[in-house]
Design a protein around this motif. Structure first.
Motif: not given
Length: 392
Positions: A323-344
């Motif tokens: 929850s927070g400002w990342p949820s306001l971004l387009a899905e293409t930008d938010r994908q970076a969060v998912i990539e970070g989770v995957d990388a860890s």
């Protein structure tokens, strides 16, 4: 072989009913009985008591199917709760109902450089306003909920984010609201409860991790509300990514919070935090974002994902809600969060079977989160007096 279920006390059974109504917004009797694992006869007896105590109401509604139930059970709208929410700018105080309707709110500004003394004075002023407002209307409060940023087991005396003395504030409450149950919590726990109880299609019902990206970055483990340790704050915002990174308010350099909090976002966008808060949820369209800034945003979101993934490595969880400002971004930008989770994560999300969902920001509507927390604590007590001896 399944373990036989532990018998529940009366308080726990009442708590199961009230928290279910809080999270569902209301229910007909048959699905309610099923959800809380009671026979309809047992449920009827407890609803009779809860109705007599003014905690629930039952309204006639058209039956969902022919011959179906017509009594919709919901929390009573006359129960009054008080909410106090401390933020970076002010202390919000309000009175509202179990469903989130606010009857009164006031904001007492904090000084530019708050101290334990000045924050204590702000609390005294807010509590005096609350006492006067409730007295004039002869309102009896059923619960007071107070949220403090960064509150944790180690910071009961000295708060690391906004200096305040919880014992001193408890003393004031004892003087002014002697008979009202009071509970303090970390702001992230209150925001997690706000989303869990006020979002119509909340994505997870079981245990999951709630991540709040606002003034700071923090998490909360969410579980069955009847358990005492159902809500545990997680300080994932202070994972350090590089000692040469920006300075964080905790004193370290390069924390994920120093890259992804609202103040960090405002700085990246070339504005003050106050300006960003004024623009509100529209900032993604109202502020022109260059490709360089967008790339940096994604890099920071990737770090946020890494921090979440590291947290899941320590304690696996099937669900994560951000929850927070990342949820306001387009899905293409938010994908970076998912990539970070995957990388860890060891083997990525598929291996961990974790699903990620985004929720809109809930900062800026204070003291709504503190009100949801007050309703939740009253429900978890089964609506019984805080000091009452456990009745089986």
């Amino acid at each position: 072989m399944e373990m036989p279920e532990q018998p529940r006390s009366r308080r726990q059974t009442r708590a199961a009913i009230l928290t279910h109504l809080l999270q569902s917004g209301g229910s007909f009797r048959p699905p309610l009985a099923k959800a809380v694992r009671l026979s309809e006869a047992s449920l009827s007896r407890i609803l009779f008591d809860l109705k007599a105590e003014g905690l629930i109401e039952e309204a006639r509604r058209p039956a969902p199917y022919v011959g179906g139930p017509t009594g919709l059970v919901s929390l009573d709208s006359t129960v009054a709760l008080a909410a106090l929410e401390l933020t970076g700018q002010w202390l919000s105080v309000g009175v509202g109902g179990m469903t989130g309707v606010m009857h009164y709110t006031e904001r007492v500004p904090l000084p530019k450089k708050p101290t334990v003394e000045s924050v204590g004075r702000v609390f005294r002023e807010a509590l005096s306003l609350l006492r006067d407002w409730t007295r004039r209307r002869r309102i009896t409060l059923a619960q007071i909920g107070i949220t403090i940023p960064g509150l944790g087991r180690l910071s009961v005396a000295g708060n690391p984010i906004i200096p305040c003395d919880i014992e001193r504030i408890s003393g004031m409450l004892g003087e002014m609201f002697a008979d009202v149950p009071v509970e303090f919590t970390n702001s992230v726990v209150a925001h997690a409860i706000f989303h869990r109880c006020r979002t119509e299609d909340y994505p997870f019902s079981g245990a999951h991790l709630f991540v709040f990206v606002g003034q700071g970055v923090a998490g909360a483990w969410m579980d069955d509300p009847i358990e005492d340790d159902a809500l545990q704050p997680v300080e994932l915002g202070h994972m350090v990514f590089g000692p040469e990174g920006p300075r964080c308010r905790c004193g370290h350099h390069g924390c994920v919070e120093a890259y992804t909090s609202l103040p960090a976002l405002a700085e990246l966008l070339g504005m003050t935090e106050a300006e960003l808060l004024r623009v509100g949820s529209e900032w993604t369209t109202a502020i022109p974002i260059s490709s360089r800034v967008r790339q940096e945003l994604r890099r920071r979101l990737f770090r946020l994902g890494l921090a979440i993934g590291n947290t899941l490595n320590v304690k696996p969880s099937r669900g994560v809600i951000v929850s927070g400002w990342p949820s306001l971004l387009a899905e293409t930008d938010r994908q970076a969060v998912i990539e970070g989770v995957d990388a860890s994560l060891l083997g990525g999300r598929q291996h961990a079977q974790a699903s990620l969902a985004f929720a809109p920001p809930s900062n800026g509507n204070d003291p709504q989160a503190a009100l949801a927390f007050a309703a939740f604590r009253l429900a978890c007590r089964g609506g019984m007096p805080a000091a009452s001896t456990e009745a089986a």
